[in-house]
Scaffold this motif. Sequence first.
Motif, short mmCIF file in Angstrom:
data_model
loop_
_atom_site.label_atom_id
_atom_site.label_comp_id
_atom_site.label_asym_id
_atom_site.label_seq_id
_atom_site.Cartn_x
_atom_site.Cartn_y
_atom_site.Cartn_z
N GLN A 110 24.51 -12.03 17.83
CA GLN A 110 23.78 -11.40 16.49
C GLN A 110 24.98 -9.78 16.13
OE1 GLN A 110 20.09 -11.58 17.55
NE2 GLN A 110 19.50 -12.99 16.19
N ALA A 124 28.09 -10.58 14.55
CA ALA A 124 27.60 -10.82 12.63
C ALA A 124 27.57 -9.61 12.36
CB ALA A 124 26.62 -12.00 12.95
N ARG A 125 26.84 -8.54 12.74
CA ARG A 125 26.62 -7.30 12.40
C ARG A 125 27.68 -6.78 12.39
NH1 ARG A 125 21.86 -7.53 16.26
NH2 ARG A 125 22.84 -6.46 17.50
N HIS A 127 30.43 -7.47 11.96
CA HIS A 127 31.75 -8.91 10.93
C HIS A 127 31.60 -8.25 9.17
CE1 HIS A 127 34.09 -12.05 9.34
NE2 HIS A 127 33.26 -12.34 8.15
N HIS A 128 29.51 -8.15 9.35
CA HIS A 128 29.36 -7.96 8.21
C HIS A 128 29.49 -6.93 7.86
CE1 HIS A 128 26.20 -7.83 4.92
NE2 HIS A 128 25.95 -6.29 5.14
N LEU A 129 29.73 -5.76 8.90
CA LEU A 129 30.11 -4.02 8.55
C LEU A 129 31.61 -3.93 8.18
CD1 LEU A 129 28.25 -2.42 11.34
CD2 LEU A 129 27.64 -2.22 9.15
N HIS A 134 31.55 -5.36 4.13
CA HIS A 134 30.94 -4.94 3.04
C HIS A 134 30.12 -3.45 3.04
CE1 HIS A 134 29.24 -9.01 3.40
NE2 HIS A 134 28.04 -8.75 2.48
N ASP A 142 25.43 -2.44 0.72
CA ASP A 142 25.76 -3.19 1.67
C ASP A 142 26.06 -4.36 0.39
OD1 ASP A 142 24.48 -4.81 3.51
OD2 ASP A 142 23.70 -5.39 2.83
N PRO A 151 29.25 -6.22 -1.42
CA PRO A 151 30.96 -6.61 -0.52
C PRO A 151 31.62 -5.66 -0.44
CG PRO A 151 29.64 -8.16 -1.60
CD PRO A 151 28.89 -7.81 -1.97
N LEU A 192 36.50 -8.03 0.81
CA LEU A 192 35.41 -9.14 1.13
C LEU A 192 35.35 -9.50 -1.08
CD1 LEU A 192 33.61 -11.47 2.07
CD2 LEU A 192 31.56 -9.87 1.44
#
Length: 449
Positions: free
Chosen positions: A268, A271-272, A274-276, A279, A284, A286, A290
């Motif tokens: 998790q 994943a956070r 990677h998301h940051l 995005h 929040d 893309p 991205l």
Amino acid sequence: METTAITPLGKILDLLLDAICVVDAEGRYVFVSAAFERIFGYAPEEVIGRRMIELVHPEDRDVTLRTAAAIMDGKPESNFQNRYVRKDGEVVHIMWSARWSEADRVRIAVARDITALKRGESMRLALHAVAEAAHAAQDLPMLFEQVHRIIGGILPATNFLVALHDRTENRLRFPCVAYGEHEAVPEPEALAADPRIAAVIRSGQPVQLAAAAGDGATRWLGVPLQSKDGAIGALVVEHHGKAGYSDADSELLQFVATQVSTAIERKQAQARLHHLALHDPLTDLPNRNLFGRQLDATLVRAASRKAHVALLYIDLDGFKQVNDRHGHPVGDLLLCEVAARLRGCLRERDVAGRIGGDEFMVLLDALASPGHGVDIAERIRAALGPVFQLAEQSIRMSASIGMAIFPVDGEDGEQLARAADHAMYRAKQAGGNQIRAASVVDAVDVPGS
């Protein structure tokens, strides 16, 4: 052989912890010592005259018969291991020492119960395997599959599931469910909808239940998936049978759950991160990186399907004045609200991204026609018109929107973005709050122009 006389030797044999068994040439018991009942669950009188092979675990019968034949051919065995099914249905692991007595025409064997040793060895290997899997698993579904397979080798676990608790919505979701019976896979549900799992998560302690008594009882064991902030979910095993789960089973499953929890938190966190990385931290949406990837992938698909794709370049009119008049915190709130209104205008397959500052891009996939892109662009322009109520401030905002159509206005993402950017500047120069197309729909009466 005499089987009924009670001799001093017989009394001594009955004191042994290992079971002494005598089997005739036809494979039937003619004598067993008292320890036989402790190990196998059957009193001596229940097995005398019964075929030995009937008590052997079905999967071990062939090798047992081959070994028995070799012993009767004069080849003693001192370390043969197989499994038996006890009277209560439990499986026991036995190590045998046996030889054939030609004079008496019987096999004489000593049976030692090594179930505890086997269980300890299996647990050690299983726990090591779980720890390795938790460290090496590339993704959580793969980890859950491995954990289910490992647990199934040491515990009765016909059913296995992982339930994670979303504290924000107070709901359960089930990233891994493996049912041995024909049962429906649960959909995400409120925590209170499953009192058993709720009890595990709220107490942070193992919970063991039996739905009924007897052979068909449903045995259920759930242990918490713990994090530093409390239980994040539950790991559950379930089976039908006489025997329930023991304290040792609960401790074992809790160790497994600890390893799984660590892996979940690590994945998790990854994943956070990677998301940051992909995005915009404020809206929040893309980010440019991205969005560019998604644009390229969409254009590849569109080219193969000969489909229309539109790219919108959106620049807010007068955003600098908002920051100057109301401050950057209000400006940030405005950008977040613009992002929300953009999302509300798009179809499921469309994508909105924040490119930087007050600039946004929207990717419209699989359009029925270029005019369909104009319709969605107008929907966005109109959605940004109503007053924004932000921090007790009433703010009006509009946008200049440029639109480019693939493949007419560009054959790749870079060309298409450049065309949409130029069209947006024409809209801005014409006074803003309007849409301009790069070329293909210039002849169309573009709404808002």
